[in-house]
Every structure is written in C-alpha cells, then in structure tokens.
Design a protein around this motif. Structure first.
Motif, PDB file in Angstrom:
ATOM      1  N   PRO A  16       0.990  -1.165   0.034  1.00 35.16           N
ATOM      2  CA  PRO A  16       0.082  -0.024  -0.341  1.00 35.16           C
ATOM      3  C   PRO A  16       0.849   1.354  -0.041  1.00 35.16           C
ATOM      4  CG  PRO A  16      -0.702  -1.589   1.413  1.00 35.16           C
ATOM      5  CD  PRO A  16       0.529  -2.124   1.064  1.00 35.16           C
ATOM      6  N   SER A  17       0.483   2.222  -0.804  1.00 31.19           N
ATOM      7  CA  SER A  17       1.362   3.379  -1.065  1.00 31.19           C
ATOM      8  C   SER A  17       1.567   4.034   0.466  1.00 31.19           C
ATOM      9  CB  SER A  17       0.726   4.482  -1.918  1.00 31.19           C
ATOM     10  OG  SER A  17      -0.518   4.892  -1.495  1.00 31.19           O
ATOM     11  N   GLN A  18       0.576   4.067   1.167  1.00 29.67           N
ATOM     12  CA  GLN A  18       0.787   4.969   2.624  1.00 29.67           C
ATOM     13  C   GLN A  18       1.585   4.197   3.490  1.00 29.67           C
ATOM     14  OE1 GLN A  18      -2.265   3.088   1.529  1.00 29.67           O
ATOM     15  NE2 GLN A  18      -3.117   1.928   3.028  1.00 29.67           N
ATOM     16  N   ALA A  19       1.718   2.816   3.287  1.00 32.17           N
ATOM     17  CA  ALA A  19       2.615   2.177   4.148  1.00 32.17           C
ATOM     18  C   ALA A  19       4.045   2.655   3.825  1.00 32.17           C
ATOM     19  CB  ALA A  19       2.673   0.625   3.966  1.00 32.17           C
ATOM     20  N   TRP A  20       4.678   2.892   2.484  1.00 33.00           N
ATOM     21  CA  TRP A  20       5.840   3.049   2.265  1.00 33.00           C
ATOM     22  C   TRP A  20       6.078   4.603   2.357  1.00 33.00           C
ATOM     23  CZ3 TRP A  20      10.498   2.066   0.740  1.00 33.00           C
ATOM     24  CH2 TRP A  20      11.420   3.071   0.290  1.00 33.00           C
ATOM     25  N   SER A  21       5.179   5.235   2.262  1.00 32.82           N
ATOM     26  CA  SER A  21       5.192   6.687   2.503  1.00 32.82           C
ATOM     27  C   SER A  21       5.429   7.000   4.022  1.00 32.82           C
ATOM     28  CB  SER A  21       3.739   7.581   2.145  1.00 32.82           C
ATOM     29  OG  SER A  21       3.806   7.562   0.662  1.00 32.82           O
ATOM     30  N   GLU A  22       4.779   5.904   4.910  1.00 30.77           N
ATOM     31  CA  GLU A  22       4.788   6.090   6.170  1.00 30.77           C
ATOM     32  C   GLU A  22       6.287   5.717   6.811  1.00 30.77           C
ATOM     33  OE1 GLU A  22       3.275   3.997  10.463  1.00 30.77           O
ATOM     34  OE2 GLU A  22       1.991   3.825   8.490  1.00 30.77           O
ATOM     35  N   LEU A  23       6.912   4.681   6.009  1.00 35.39           N
ATOM     36  CA  LEU A  23       8.037   4.256   6.480  1.00 35.39           C
ATOM     37  C   LEU A  23       9.099   5.404   6.126  1.00 35.39           C
ATOM     38  CD1 LEU A  23      10.107   1.994   7.400  1.00 35.39           C
ATOM     39  CD2 LEU A  23       9.916   1.086   4.974  1.00 35.39           C
ATOM     40  N   VAL A  24       9.040   6.025   4.835  1.00 38.21           N
ATOM     41  CA  VAL A  24      10.090   6.694   4.427  1.00 38.21           C
ATOM     42  C   VAL A  24      10.078   8.184   5.411  1.00 38.21           C
ATOM     43  CG1 VAL A  24      10.415   8.542   2.626  1.00 38.21           C
ATOM     44  CG2 VAL A  24      10.227   6.146   2.121  1.00 38.21           C
ATOM     45  N   GLU A  25       8.600   8.417   5.903  1.00 39.03           N
ATOM     46  CA  GLU A  25       8.576   9.594   6.768  1.00 39.03           C
ATOM     47  C   GLU A  25       9.548   9.368   8.054  1.00 39.03           C
ATOM     48  OE1 GLU A  25       5.105  12.187   8.887  1.00 39.03           O
ATOM     49  OE2 GLU A  25       4.514  10.861   7.210  1.00 39.03           O
ATOM     50  N   GLN A  26       9.257   8.137   8.488  1.00 36.51           N
ATOM     51  CA  GLN A  26       9.814   7.849   9.686  1.00 36.51           C
ATOM     52  C   GLN A  26      11.393   7.697   9.950  1.00 36.51           C
ATOM     53  OE1 GLN A  26       8.060   4.663  12.687  1.00 36.51           O
ATOM     54  NE2 GLN A  26       6.610   4.424  11.041  1.00 36.51           N
ATOM     55  N   LEU A  27      11.711   7.446   8.675  1.00 32.92           N
ATOM     56  CA  LEU A  27      13.330   6.914   8.382  1.00 32.92           C
ATOM     57  C   LEU A  27      13.890   8.569   8.301  1.00 32.92           C
ATOM     58  CD1 LEU A  27      13.504   3.944   6.236  1.00 32.92           C
ATOM     59  CD2 LEU A  27      13.942   4.099   8.888  1.00 32.92           C
ATOM     60  N   GLN A  28      13.240   9.331   7.363  1.00 34.37           N
ATOM     61  CA  GLN A  28      13.790  10.617   7.204  1.00 34.37           C
ATOM     62  C   GLN A  28      13.719  11.635   8.555  1.00 34.37           C
ATOM     63  OE1 GLN A  28      11.189  11.877   3.691  1.00 34.37           O
ATOM     64  NE2 GLN A  28      13.168  11.532   2.470  1.00 34.37           N
ATOM     65  N   GLY A  29      12.695  11.072   9.402  1.00 36.81           N
ATOM     66  CA  GLY A  29      12.604  11.931  10.632  1.00 36.81           C
ATOM     67  C   GLY A  29      13.527  11.447  11.561  1.00 36.81           C
ATOM     68  N   GLY A  30      14.432  10.466  11.395  1.00 30.71           N
ATOM     69  CA  GLY A  30      15.387   9.951  12.565  1.00 30.71           C
ATOM     70  C   GLY A  30      14.926   8.882  13.134  1.00 30.71           C
ATOM     71  N   THR A  31      14.021   8.130  12.953  1.00 35.90           N
ATOM     72  CA  THR A  31      13.501   7.011  13.413  1.00 35.90           C
ATOM     73  C   THR A  31      14.471   5.791  12.999  1.00 35.90           C
ATOM     74  OG1 THR A  31      11.352   7.464  13.556  1.00 35.90           O
ATOM     75  CG2 THR A  31      11.666   5.261  13.917  1.00 35.90           C
ATOM     76  N   GLN A  80       9.780  -3.307  16.708  1.00 40.78           N
ATOM     77  CA  GLN A  80       8.489  -3.959  17.133  1.00 40.78           C
ATOM     78  C   GLN A  80       6.950  -3.350  16.233  1.00 40.78           C
ATOM     79  OE1 GLN A  80       7.888  -5.069  21.131  1.00 40.78           O
ATOM     80  NE2 GLN A  80       9.225  -3.592  21.993  1.00 40.78           N
ATOM     81  N   GLN A  81       7.363  -3.044  15.078  1.00 39.67           N
ATOM     82  CA  GLN A  81       6.441  -2.558  14.159  1.00 39.67           C
ATOM     83  C   GLN A  81       6.496  -3.504  12.999  1.00 39.67           C
ATOM     84  OE1 GLN A  81       6.171   1.611  13.190  1.00 39.67           O
ATOM     85  NE2 GLN A  81       7.030   2.133  15.240  1.00 39.67           N
ATOM     86  N   PRO A  82       5.472  -4.035  12.407  1.00 39.86           N
ATOM     87  CA  PRO A  82       5.518  -4.758  11.355  1.00 39.86           C
ATOM     88  C   PRO A  82       5.853  -4.139   9.963  1.00 39.86           C
ATOM     89  CG  PRO A  82       3.255  -4.624  11.809  1.00 39.86           C
ATOM     90  CD  PRO A  82       3.984  -3.846  12.895  1.00 39.86           C
ATOM     91  N   LEU A  83       5.932  -2.741  10.090  1.00 41.15           N
ATOM     92  CA  LEU A  83       5.854  -2.233   8.640  1.00 41.15           C
ATOM     93  C   LEU A  83       7.245  -2.474   7.878  1.00 41.15           C
ATOM     94  CD1 LEU A  83       4.397   0.085   6.992  1.00 41.15           C
ATOM     95  CD2 LEU A  83       5.895   1.660   8.304  1.00 41.15           C
ATOM     96  N   LEU A  84       8.566  -2.298   8.498  1.00 46.67           N
ATOM     97  CA  LEU A  84       9.703  -2.359   7.796  1.00 46.67           C
ATOM     98  C   LEU A  84       9.909  -3.484   7.303  1.00 46.67           C
ATOM     99  CD1 LEU A  84      12.370  -1.362   7.049  1.00 46.67           C
ATOM    100  CD2 LEU A  84      13.152  -1.868   9.365  1.00 46.67           C
ATOM    101  N   GLY A  85       9.785  -4.716   8.149  1.00 48.80           N
ATOM    102  CA  GLY A  85      10.082  -6.096   7.469  1.00 48.80           C
ATOM    103  C   GLY A  85       9.255  -6.458   6.137  1.00 48.80           C
ATOM    104  N   GLN A  86       7.831  -6.030   6.471  1.00 46.93           N
ATOM    105  CA  GLN A  86       6.821  -6.636   5.522  1.00 46.93           C
ATOM    106  C   GLN A  86       7.165  -5.849   4.164  1.00 46.93           C
ATOM    107  OE1 GLN A  86       2.852  -5.790   7.120  1.00 46.93           O
ATOM    108  NE2 GLN A  86       3.071  -7.362   8.527  1.00 46.93           N
TER     109      GLN A  86
END
Length: 296
Positions: A256-271, A278-284
C-alpha cells in the motif's frame, strides 16, 4: 565444500516467543533439537580474513566441535549465498591442515590466526517441509562478545536444505505477517568484528538475474545496505542520495502506498531501525519489494 543459501531476519527480543510459537503451529513444521552453541571466530592481527570477507570459526555444541570456513557471499533475491567448508575436529583448537585446500591457504599465514570474538546462543531448530522445499529454521537467542563487551543476538534464519529456493522468501514473508521482523544483511561475524573494533569490510551487493530491473534492484540494494549498517551502528538511516522515486515505484507494485510513505517519513525523521523492530511495517515492505524484484 557446500553452498549455503539462507535468509536472516532480526527480531526484537520480545517478539522471539511470538515468532517461535507461530512457526511451531504450522502444519509443515516439525520441532527439532534445542542446543547451546559456543562459537569462537579467528583472524590474523590485521584482520585479513575480514578484509577478504572470509569467516573462520570453531563451534562447540552437544559435545562435538565443528570447524567452519565461509567465504564471501552474494545477496540473491533476499538470501545470502556463499561457499562453506565444515569439518568435525577432535578438540577446541584449530586444525590448520584442514585449510590447505581452501581459499585461505595461498593468501593467509595460518600461523597468525588467533581468537577475535565469540557468538554464543541457544538455537531452536524447526524443520519446514512441503511439496516444494525442505527448510531448516534456526531461532537464535544469545549474545556476541568482544573486547569485554556484549551485544544481544535475536535472529531467525531460514536455510534451504533441498528444493525450490523461492520458498525461503515465501516463508520469511509469512512470518513477517504474524511477527515484526527486519531483513538484515549483517551476519553474526560482521557484528562480532564491529564489536571488536575491526575495520569494516566492503558491503556485499545484491545480485539479480533480471537485468531490465537493474536500476530498481540497485536502488533496493542501496536501501537494504543502509538499513543494515544503520542497525549495526545504532544510527539513524542516511536517506540522502537514495533513488526514492524508483523505490516508491517498486513499493507501489507490492505494498500500500501509504505504508511506504509512512516508512520513508519515519526514516527521514530519524527513527532508527531498532525503533522499528516492534512494528511490522519495515520487514513487510522489505520482503514484499524483494519478492517483487525476484518475480520480474
């Protein structure tokens, strides 16, 4: 000499019981042995093996001692592919004569080999067998020790024993749907060398047979490498100069496009990657992108 083909996933320690329980619940699964593995890795004082991306270890398990040599591998559609030599030896000392017909013989002064670090862990084995493949799953929990320091080790490895190598990625994806995981390119040996303050070896590259997808595969390779190295160093991920448009196009075909956008936003924000364990987003997303590339 044998070839080893495996996918390695890193989990948060709190997720290991969930991942283990899900694996054991599968109809294709049979529970194997649980062993304590004590591993000592060797190198020269100038870390010549590490520079050449070769790992040499002695493993003690169940009253046996195994000497193992692994050479530089490739990262092929999500899996590590490398050559491996293995011998049972009579005691806790390297048997240098066994290395005579390996890549070490001509390039390394074997007399200079000495212990550098240890990886000690409990391993629960689970065998997955279906009509397409037999896979050995190793659930490893323990620590890496070097220079008086230690680093926690929590991994699940899927190793192909026979059959279709595509099943490695399929099973990794299945686990990722039930338990947060991180596809990690950093081996146990690389973690040990990092803890021992050894110079970092050059990162391995992703190999893929689909030349038409070369640019996209290279972009994914760069992302996976940065994620893994950032995890190793416990740093935020440097997202600069990544081809985010190519990666977004790849992600759009499999997530889903929102999943990729959410991941990029977190990584660019320094996460950090550790924060995401403990979140499924990255590995999936990692595994879905790799599956998409492998299918091209």
């Amino acid at each position: 000499m044998a070839q080893e083909l495996e996918i390695k996933l890193t989990l948060h320690p709190q997720q290991i019981p969930l991942g283990l329980a899900w694996l054991l619940e599968q109809a294709e699964a049979s529970k194997g042995a649980c062993k304590r593995l004590v591993n000592t890795y060797y190198d020269t004082p100038d870390n010549q093996l590490n520079v050449e991306r070769i790992a040499l270890r002695l493993r003690e398990a169940g009253g046996r001692t195994i000497q193992t040599l692994k050479t530089q591998g490739e990262f092929v559609n999500g899996a590590h592919n490398r050559n491996e030599w293995e011998w049972e030896v009579p005691g806790p000392n390297l048997q240098l004569g066994l290395l005579a017909n390996t890549p070490l013989a001509d390039n390394v002064n074997l007399a200079r080999l000495a212990p550098v670090f240890e990886t000690n862990f409990e391993r629960q084995v689970i065998m997955l067998a279906d009509d397409n493949a037999v896979i050995e799953v190793a659930v490893d929990t323990g620590e890496i020790i070097a220079n008086g320091q230690s680093r926690e080790l929590c991994e699940v490895e899927f190793e192909l024993k026979s059959g279709n190598p595509d099943n490695l990625l399929i099973w990794a994806q299945k686990l990722a749907q039930h338990c947060p995981v991180f596809l990690n390119l950093v081996s146990k040996a690389e973690q040990g060398y990092f803890l021992a303050d050894a110079p970092m070896a050059h990162a391995r590259t992703v190999e893929n047979a689909g030349e038409s997808a070369g640019e996209v595969a290279a972009s994914l390779n760069a992302l996976l490498q940065r994620l893994s190295q950032s995890w190793l160093k416990q740093q935020s991920v440097n997202m600069r100069s990544l081809n985010l448009s190519a990666l977004a196009h790849l992600a759009a075909g499999c997530a889903p496009s929102q999943a990729w956008s959410e991941l990029v936003e977190q990584l660019q924000g320094g996460t950090t990657v550790s924060d995401l364990l403990q979140q499924p987003l990255l590995g999936q997303i990692q595994l879905a992108m790799l599956q998409h590339i492998a299918g091209q």
